[in-house]
Design a protein around this motif. Structure first.
Motif, PDB file in Angstrom:
ATOM      1  N   SER A 117       0.846  -1.191   0.000  1.00 29.09           N
ATOM      2  CA  SER A 117       0.000   0.000   0.000  1.00 29.09           C
ATOM      3  C   SER A 117       0.879   1.236   0.000  1.00 29.09           C
ATOM      4  N   LEU A 118       0.246   2.395   0.025  1.00 25.21           N
ATOM      5  CA  LEU A 118       0.996   3.642   0.115  1.00 25.21           C
ATOM      6  C   LEU A 118       1.661   3.809   1.474  1.00 25.21           C
ATOM      7  N   VAL A 119       1.245   3.023   2.454  1.00 23.78           N
ATOM      8  CA  VAL A 119       1.917   3.006   3.759  1.00 23.78           C
ATOM      9  C   VAL A 119       3.035   1.965   3.762  1.00 23.78           C
ATOM     10  N   HIS A 120       2.847   0.890   3.011  1.00 24.80           N
ATOM     11  CA  HIS A 120       3.838  -0.184   2.917  1.00 24.80           C
ATOM     12  C   HIS A 120       4.353  -0.250   1.478  1.00 24.80           C
ATOM     13  N   LEU A 121       5.203   0.696   1.135  1.00 30.77           N
ATOM     14  CA  LEU A 121       5.719   0.809  -0.229  1.00 30.77           C
ATOM     15  C   LEU A 121       7.045   0.070  -0.439  1.00 30.77           C
ATOM     16  N   THR A 122       7.613  -0.480   0.603  1.00 31.56           N
ATOM     17  CA  THR A 122       8.910  -1.133   0.457  1.00 31.56           C
ATOM     18  C   THR A 122       8.902  -2.233  -0.608  1.00 31.56           C
ATOM     19  N   PRO A 123       7.887  -3.122  -0.649  1.00 31.23           N
ATOM     20  CA  PRO A 123       7.897  -4.146  -1.698  1.00 31.23           C
ATOM     21  C   PRO A 123       7.874  -3.552  -3.103  1.00 31.23           C
ATOM     22  N   VAL A 124       7.164  -2.424  -3.274  1.00 30.86           N
ATOM     23  CA  VAL A 124       7.115  -1.766  -4.577  1.00 30.86           C
ATOM     24  C   VAL A 124       8.478  -1.172  -4.917  1.00 30.86           C
ATOM     25  N   ALA A 125       9.090  -0.494  -3.949  1.00 34.35           N
ATOM     26  CA  ALA A 125      10.415   0.092  -4.173  1.00 34.35           C
ATOM     27  C   ALA A 125      11.437  -0.987  -4.503  1.00 34.35           C
ATOM     28  N   GLN A 126      11.367  -2.113  -3.806  1.00 34.23           N
ATOM     29  CA  GLN A 126      12.294  -3.208  -4.085  1.00 34.23           C
ATOM     30  C   GLN A 126      12.079  -3.754  -5.496  1.00 34.23           C
ATOM     31  N   ALA A 127      10.818  -3.901  -5.882  1.00 36.11           N
ATOM     32  CA  ALA A 127      10.519  -4.425  -7.219  1.00 36.11           C
ATOM     33  C   ALA A 127      11.050  -3.502  -8.308  1.00 36.11           C
ATOM     34  N   LEU A 128      10.971  -2.201  -8.071  1.00 33.20           N
ATOM     35  CA  LEU A 128      11.503  -1.245  -9.044  1.00 33.20           C
ATOM     36  C   LEU A 128      13.007  -1.420  -9.236  1.00 33.20           C
ATOM     37  N   ASN A 129      13.663  -1.930  -8.199  1.00 30.27           N
ATOM     38  CA  ASN A 129      15.109  -2.168  -8.270  1.00 30.27           C
ATOM     39  C   ASN A 129      15.450  -3.615  -8.598  1.00 30.27           C
ATOM     40  N   GLY A 130      14.408  -4.394  -8.971  1.00 31.54           N
ATOM     41  CA  GLY A 130      14.639  -5.749  -9.461  1.00 31.54           C
ATOM     42  C   GLY A 130      14.824  -6.819  -8.422  1.00 31.54           C
ATOM     43  N   HIS A 131      14.366  -6.579  -7.178  1.00 28.81           N
ATOM     44  CA  HIS A 131      14.503  -7.611  -6.157  1.00 28.81           C
ATOM     45  C   HIS A 131      13.336  -7.506  -5.181  1.00 28.81           C
ATOM     46  N   GLY A 132      13.347  -8.356  -4.164  1.00 28.05           N
ATOM     47  CA  GLY A 132      12.283  -8.339  -3.157  1.00 28.05           C
ATOM     48  C   GLY A 132      11.224  -9.396  -3.408  1.00 28.05           C
ATOM     49  N   PRO A 133      10.257  -9.508  -2.495  1.00 29.82           N
ATOM     50  CA  PRO A 133       9.274 -10.597  -2.565  1.00 29.82           C
ATOM     51  C   PRO A 133       8.397 -10.576  -3.808  1.00 29.82           C
ATOM     52  N   LEU A 134       8.044  -9.396  -4.315  1.00 24.04           N
ATOM     53  CA  LEU A 134       7.187  -9.351  -5.503  1.00 24.04           C
ATOM     54  C   LEU A 134       7.907  -9.930  -6.716  1.00 24.04           C
ATOM     55  N   VAL A 135       9.155  -9.546  -6.892  1.00 23.01           N
ATOM     56  CA  VAL A 135       9.940 -10.058  -8.018  1.00 23.01           C
ATOM     57  C   VAL A 135      10.236 -11.542  -7.841  1.00 23.01           C
ATOM     58  N   ASP A 136      10.628 -11.933  -6.632  1.00 15.38           N
ATOM     59  CA  ASP A 136      10.948 -13.341  -6.378  1.00 15.38           C
ATOM     60  C   ASP A 136       9.727 -14.230  -6.593  1.00 15.38           C
ATOM     61  N   ALA A 137       8.563 -13.768  -6.158  1.00 18.94           N
ATOM     62  CA  ALA A 137       7.343 -14.554  -6.333  1.00 18.94           C
ATOM     63  C   ALA A 137       6.993 -14.696  -7.810  1.00 18.94           C
ATOM     64  N   LEU A 138       7.131 -13.604  -8.556  1.00 18.34           N
ATOM     65  CA  LEU A 138       6.859 -13.656  -9.996  1.00 18.34           C
ATOM     66  C   LEU A 138       7.794 -14.642 -10.680  1.00 18.34           C
TER      67      LEU A 138
END
Length: 223
Positions: A117-138
């Motif tokens: 969410s806009l309060v929990h943007l860390t996963p989005v920021a990580q994905a923009l840099n090519g890492h993190g849970p969103l990218v790993d899950a994809l």
């Protein structure tokens, strides 16, 4: 507790991922649902758990869930967490390694759930840099469920018109907030208002926000 599936200590703590309790709970959920659940989530495995204990807790829980899948009590399972990824207690590769250890290459781990969410943007920021849970899950083919996209209904009330238009020009604050979950196919929210539901479905169904817009949002709000 009457069934012997939950200890008094676990009941007092309000959280339990013991194998016997998992087996009892998934069987009960199947009976209540009236069919085999598509996916059953382990809820906040990081709760009251130290870093050196989390792998063993997850592994024993995955063993119980793999057995439930083999017996066709459930179809698959996932992990839902509030701070497991953000705290570094575990990541998607670690979950996959434990699932493979518990169920072999054909394990039944299929999904993760985390706040986006806009309060929990860390996963989005990580994905923009090519890492993190969103990218790993994809990369692993796991479904991602975004929880608390409106942060308990608080976000629409704090979004300015300027920020709303930066994210999604002409949208309502709630629609703009939901747009921040861009790229996530499963977004968990609730409403008793049909109009709100229609607006939410419209927001989720729009094309994903561009990386440039997302970077501007992260720059404005931080993580």
């Amino acid at each position: 507790m009457r069934a012997g599936a939950l200890s008094a200590g676990d009941a007092k703590r309000g959280h339990c991922l013991a194998p016997d309790y998992i087996a009892w709970q998934v069987a009960r959920s199947r009976r209540m649902l009236g069919r085999t659940p598509d996916v059953v989530f382990l809820h906040n495995p990081e709760h009251d758990c130290q870093e050196d204990e989390i792998a063993d807790r997850l592994y024993s829980a995955f063993l119980a869930l793999e057995e439930a899948c083999n017996q066709r009590v459930i179809s698959s399972y996932g992990v839902t967490t509030w701070r497991g990824f953000s705290s570094g207690l575990f990541d998607v590769p670690a979950l996959l390694e434990l699932a493979t250890k518990a169920g072999g290459p054909q394990h039944h781990l299929r999904a993760i759930q985390l706040p986006v969410s806009l309060v929990h943007l860390t996963p989005v920021a990580q994905a923009l840099n090519g890492h993190g849970p969103l990218v790993d899950a994809l990369d692993a083919g796991l479904e991602v469920f975004a929880s608390a996209p409106l942060h308990g209904g608080e976000i629409p009330g704090i979004l300015t018109r300027e920020l709303t238009d930066l994210i999604s020009p002409g949208s309502t604050p709630a629609q703009a907030a939901l747009a921040s979950t861009t790229g996530v196919r499963r977004v968990l929210l609730s409403t008793g208002n049909p109009e709100h539901w229609t607006q939410a479905a419209d927001a989720i169904g729009r094309p994903p926000l561009s990386p440039d817009v997302l970077r501007k949002v992260v720059d404005v709000l931080g993580t």
